[in-house]
Every structure is written in C-alpha cells, then in structure tokens.
Design a protein around this motif. Structure first.
Motif, PDB file in Angstrom:
ATOM      1  N   ARG A   4       1.007  -1.170   0.028  1.00 27.76           N
ATOM      2  CA  ARG A   4      -0.066   0.002   0.189  1.00 27.76           C
ATOM      3  C   ARG A   4       0.886   1.185  -0.044  1.00 27.76           C
ATOM      4  O   ARG A   4       1.675   1.400   0.762  1.00 27.76           O
ATOM      5  N   THR A   5       0.575   2.013  -0.845  1.00 31.62           N
ATOM      6  CA  THR A   5       1.278   3.530  -0.937  1.00 31.62           C
ATOM      7  C   THR A   5       0.114   4.367  -1.183  1.00 31.62           C
ATOM      8  O   THR A   5      -0.448   4.588  -2.328  1.00 31.62           O
ATOM      9  N   LEU A   6      -0.034   5.615  -0.245  1.00 32.84           N
ATOM     10  CA  LEU A   6      -0.880   6.403  -0.451  1.00 32.84           C
ATOM     11  C   LEU A   6      -0.164   7.745  -0.899  1.00 32.84           C
ATOM     12  O   LEU A   6       0.744   7.908  -0.552  1.00 32.84           O
ATOM     13  N   PHE A   7      -1.001   8.368  -1.693  1.00 31.24           N
ATOM     14  CA  PHE A   7      -0.734   9.767  -2.366  1.00 31.24           C
ATOM     15  C   PHE A   7      -1.781  10.490  -2.173  1.00 31.24           C
ATOM     16  O   PHE A   7      -3.026  10.400  -2.161  1.00 31.24           O
ATOM     17  N   GLN A   8      -1.374  11.739  -1.518  1.00 29.38           N
ATOM     18  CA  GLN A   8      -2.094  12.826  -1.217  1.00 29.38           C
ATOM     19  C   GLN A   8      -2.126  13.805  -2.544  1.00 29.38           C
ATOM     20  O   GLN A   8      -1.231  14.440  -2.873  1.00 29.38           O
ATOM     21  N   TRP A  40      -5.562  10.045  -1.617  1.00 32.30           N
ATOM     22  CA  TRP A  40      -6.235  10.747  -0.669  1.00 32.30           C
ATOM     23  C   TRP A  40      -6.492  12.117  -1.411  1.00 32.30           C
ATOM     24  O   TRP A  40      -5.926  12.826  -1.850  1.00 32.30           O
ATOM     25  N   LEU A  41      -8.234  11.994  -1.442  1.00 30.53           N
ATOM     26  CA  LEU A  41      -8.763  13.420  -2.154  1.00 30.53           C
ATOM     27  C   LEU A  41      -9.059  14.522  -1.031  1.00 30.53           C
ATOM     28  O   LEU A  41      -9.345  14.121  -0.095  1.00 30.53           O
ATOM     29  N   PRO A  42      -8.913  15.488  -1.269  1.00 27.98           N
ATOM     30  CA  PRO A  42      -9.528  16.717  -0.718  1.00 27.98           C
ATOM     31  C   PRO A  42     -10.867  16.696  -0.254  1.00 27.98           C
ATOM     32  O   PRO A  42     -11.525  15.914  -0.718  1.00 27.98           O
ATOM     33  N   VAL A 365       2.918   9.885   0.055  1.00 27.07           N
ATOM     34  CA  VAL A 365       3.456  10.569  -0.956  1.00 27.07           C
ATOM     35  C   VAL A 365       2.733  11.994  -0.931  1.00 27.07           C
ATOM     36  O   VAL A 365       1.503  12.027  -1.273  1.00 27.07           O
ATOM     37  N   PHE A 366       3.332  13.041  -0.894  1.00 28.33           N
ATOM     38  CA  PHE A 366       2.663  14.383  -1.138  1.00 28.33           C
ATOM     39  C   PHE A 366       2.746  14.993  -2.427  1.00 28.33           C
ATOM     40  O   PHE A 366       3.937  14.904  -3.165  1.00 28.33           O
TER      41      PHE A 366
END
Length: 495
Positions: A4-8, A40-42, A365-366
């Motif tokens: 799992r790798t999350l991206f903002q 990750w969505l705003p 990750v930003f």
C-alpha cells in the motif's frame, strides 16, 4: 505482493477553477502504473467560502458540488459529476479513493440565533466564566440552496458546543454555548492541549447531541452510496471525542466495508498520547507519524550535524508500525501554512527512501513532491511570498522500487552518525535491495548478503551512483553512496 502506497492528491494551494477532479481522472492510469494504491482526495463538499474553499471550512456535507450555495455550484475542485468521474477513474485503475472527512466544525451559517454563552479563557479552555451572556451567534444552518434534498436536518444552537464570534455584544474569542448538552462543559476524550482542546474553530459540533450523532452516521452511509469509498482520512481528530470516532468508524466498517483504510490526523508527537488514543478507538484506525515528520524536518535543517542513527527515535513507526502512516510533508506543513515545518528538498530523497523501502509503516507521498508546486501567499510578516516547491526527481523511481524491490527480511545498519543503510533480503521469488544514504560526506556500508549471492552484480536503481558493485566469494560487498544522497542497490539481473 503489492504494498500500500498512499498519495495525497492536493496541497493547500492546489489550483481552483474546477481543475483538480479532472486532473485526478487524467492521472489515474499513470499513478497506478507508478505503484500508487490509494489516493487521498481533498474534502469534496461545499465549504463556507464556496469555490475558493480548500474544504476545511465545512458548510454542507451533502453538497458535493451540486447546488448553488455560497456563491457557486461547483467546489474549488469541480462539480459533483466531475467528482464522481474522478472516483470511478481511480477504481477502474485499481486505486482506492480515500476521502477527507471534516466533522469537527461547521462554518458559514445561514442564520443567526439568540443564544446564551459563557466566555472561555482561550489559554485554558477549562476556565469557563460563571456568568451567562445573551447574544446572537451564527448557529443555524438551513441549506436553502439544497432545499432538503438528501437530508432535511437543520443544524441549530443545540447542535454546537461553542463559537468564536458573537453579536450584541460584538465580541470574538472562545464562547461555550449553554444548551442541554454537557452541563456547560466541553467534551472529554479530546487532547489536553490548552487544558481541553475540544474547541478549534467555527461552530464546534456537539457530538453528545444524539440527533447530530445519528445525522453524521447517516451522512457516512449516504456518501458511500454516492461514490466509491476505499477509506477515510479523519480531520482534526484531537478535537473530536475519541468515543465518537470509535463508534463512527465501527459503523462505517459494518455498513460500508470492513476493509476500509482509515487514518486520523491526530497532530501530536508524543507516543503516550497517541497510544492512549489508539486504545480509546479500539485500534480501528491508523495515525500520521508526526514525530517522524519532525525528525525529517530537523535533519534537513541540521545537515551533517544531525545524527542519522537517531532518525526514528520517538517515532510512531518504531513503536507501533501497524498503526503508522509515515509522511515527509503535507498541506499543513508546507511553506506558509499553520504547521509549517517543511523538509528541505535535498533531504527529501533520503526521507522518502526511509518511508517507502522499509517494512514498517504505510507511506504517504505528497503532491508537490511528485509534481512540483508554485504559489504565493502572505507570511506571518504580512508580506507576500512566492514559494516554489520542486518535484523530487528520484521520487517516481523510489515509488517503483517500493513495489519491485522492497521485499523480504530487513536488516538495519545504523552504525555511523552520517552514513546509514538497510538491506531488504528479498524472497524466493522477489528481489531485494540495499539502501545506503548519507547526510554528510560520501561513504559506504559493508553488507553480508550470503554466499548464494557470490559474484552477483549490483547497480544503483536511482542512478545516483555510477559504480557497479560485485559481491565477493564470501557474499560480502561494500555499497557506496554520494554525499548528501541516497542509493538503492539492486541486482542488475533483476532489471
């Protein structure tokens, strides 16, 4: 195995004009190919500042860019149709949408009400005056633009515990609303900063009101029926009673899916505080590793004077890795924002290697680190500042390396104050890697890979170091790194 790798997919100054939802849909394929598993969505609902709202000034949770409210139909990021398209595009490419949930407060009320309040000491919220003050406050939310569609619930003074502005008398500050909930006291199970950090901003939601409690659970079910939901990012968790999120997250798991990914923003570096919070919520969620972010910030500022052997000291990922979401920066820590503690660009490759390639934690990750960002805003000195956040050139390769080479048992070599490294030894079917980094001069670490790796040739997957490393007959090799850099050494035949 996919990690799992999350991206903002946003930052505080993301461009408006309804462009972001379209960008999400356009980049879904590339992100999936890169190795991003969750986005990750705003906040997707209407904020008090309408088309200019970043999303954290919640007005109407049920307006996903569909109704003419607060001066616009669309939100800053686009209208409801574009939002739905972006979520479907992510799912179509195997990526789970993670939605930002801002339940702590509401702003932009439609009407004022006659209320009774008590003044609160802003520095110690436990100090509440004994005198009642009659005043007007913006506490009535009727959502006339929506006209009762999806929900007919009207928010009024019984739905809130505090406000920061009253009229007649005209004052600003912190005011405890006197209603039938809490006997004039704030919620418990919140952070103890300022004595009790229940109140943050706007009209503070009163979770002890059963009608409010049920409305927010209903909204969670409703929202999950409108768009695909892979999980939630919970805003301002330190200001919301833990018992509420324990119940709300549990309800979402029962009604939406037991595999939801849930991470809460409890912005606190103390492990005791975070451990206690995880117990209060039955460990149903993860937390951002605030302490590690600050270690990265400090290391980037100190340069070669920082002892890299201590980089994980006090971090959540070292104490409770299964509940840690690791990050380098986010929308609150970026330049000119409220929690500004930006990690310097030179150190970000090292920091990302430390969160992407290790066994422990779930990395986030930003957006500006992957795509870059440029914006201007006023600083604390009230003057305008132009900020340029450069994309980190090796970040795509680091994300790819996570999926391809971050496999197998991990052995750390944190023996030198400047040059540290770790080895992922791979599995029978998946290759590993050797990660070496320095915050000072060039250096190397000696690694024992075992005789079965004899004569194997390694190269730097990031291309930072031009050398080729050959393992000797005993299975040992010296793996170098340039000064102020990181290298990810992989078997050449694994490419």
């Amino acid at each position: 195995m996919i990690k799992r790798t999350l991206f903002q997919f946003f930052h505080w100054y993301s461009l408006g004009d309804s462009r972001l939802w379209k960008e999400v849909a356009a980049k879904a394929s590339d992100l999936a190919e890169l190795g991003i598993t969750d986005v990750w969505l705003p906040p997707a609902y209407k904020g008090a500042s309408g088309a200019y709202s970043v999303g954290y000034d919640t007005y109407d949770l049920f307006d996903l860019g569909e109704f003419d409210q607060k001066g616009s139909r669309a939100t800053k990021y686009g209208d409801r149709a574009a939002f739905e398209v972006s979520c479907r595009a992510l799912v179509d490419h195997g990526i789970r949408p993670i939605h930002d949930v801002v339940l702590n407060h509401k702003m932009g009320a439609d009407e004022k009400e006659r209320v009774v309040v008590r003044r609160v000491d802003a520095g110690d919220r436990r100090q509440i005056a004994e005198d009642d003050v009659e005043a007007l406050a913006y506490t009535r939310f009727t959502f006339p633009g929506r006209g009762g569609k999806y929900s007919e619930f009207i928010w009024d003074k019984q739905c809130f515990s505090g406000v920061d502005l009253i009229e007649e008398p005209n004052e600003s500050g912190v005011f405890r609303l006197m209603n039938e909930y809490g006997e004039g006291q704030w919620n418990d199970e919140v952070d103890d900063e300022l004595g009790n950090f229940d109140y943050l901003m706007g009209a503070d939601v009163e979770f002890r009101n059963k009608a409010v409690y049920e409305e927010l659970k209903y909204w969670g079910r409703w929202f999950s029926d409108q768009v695909p939901v892979g999980g939630f990012r919970l805003d301002a968790a330190k200001h919301i009673p833990a018992w509420f999120f324990k119940d709300w997250v549990g309800h979402m798991r029962e009604t939406v899916g037991d595999d939801l990914f849930v991470v809460a923003e409890y912005w606190h570096p103390d492990m005791g505080t975070l451990t206690n919070y995880l117990e209060l919520v039955d460990k149903q969620l993860m937390l951002f590793d605030v302490a590690l972010h600050h270690r990265f910030h400090d290391a980037s500022k100190a340069g070669g004077d920082f002892d890299m052997r201590t980089i994980f000291d006090g971090s959540l990922v070292s104490a409770n890795p299964q509940h840690a979401v690791t990050l380098v920066d986010n929308h609150d820590t970026q330049p000119l924002q409220s929690l500004e503690a930006t990690v310097e660009p030179w150190f970000k490759p090292l920091a990302y290697a430390l969160i992407l390639l290790r066994e422990q934690g779930t990395p986030c990750v930003f957006y500006p680190d992957l795509y870059g960002a440029e914006y201007s805003d006023k600083g604390t000195d009230e003057s305008q500042h132009l900020v340029k956040m450069p994309a980190i050139g090796c970040l795509p390769k680091l994300i790819e390396a996570r999926q391809r080479f971050a496999n197998g048992p991990q052995v750390d070599q944190f023996d030198d104050p400047s040059v540290i490294g770790f080895t992922r030894h791979g599995t029978e079917t998946e290759p590993g890697c050797v990660v070496v980094m320095s915050n000072g001069a060039a250096g190397e670490i000696s690694v024992d890979l075992g005789p079965n790796q004899s004569s194997t040739l390694f190269i730097d997957f990031l291309g930072h170091h031009e050398a080729e490393v050959t393992v000797d007959e005993q299975g040992r090799a010296n793996f170098p790194t340039n000064g102020g850099s990181v290298s990810v050494w992989v078997r050449r035949d694994a490419l």
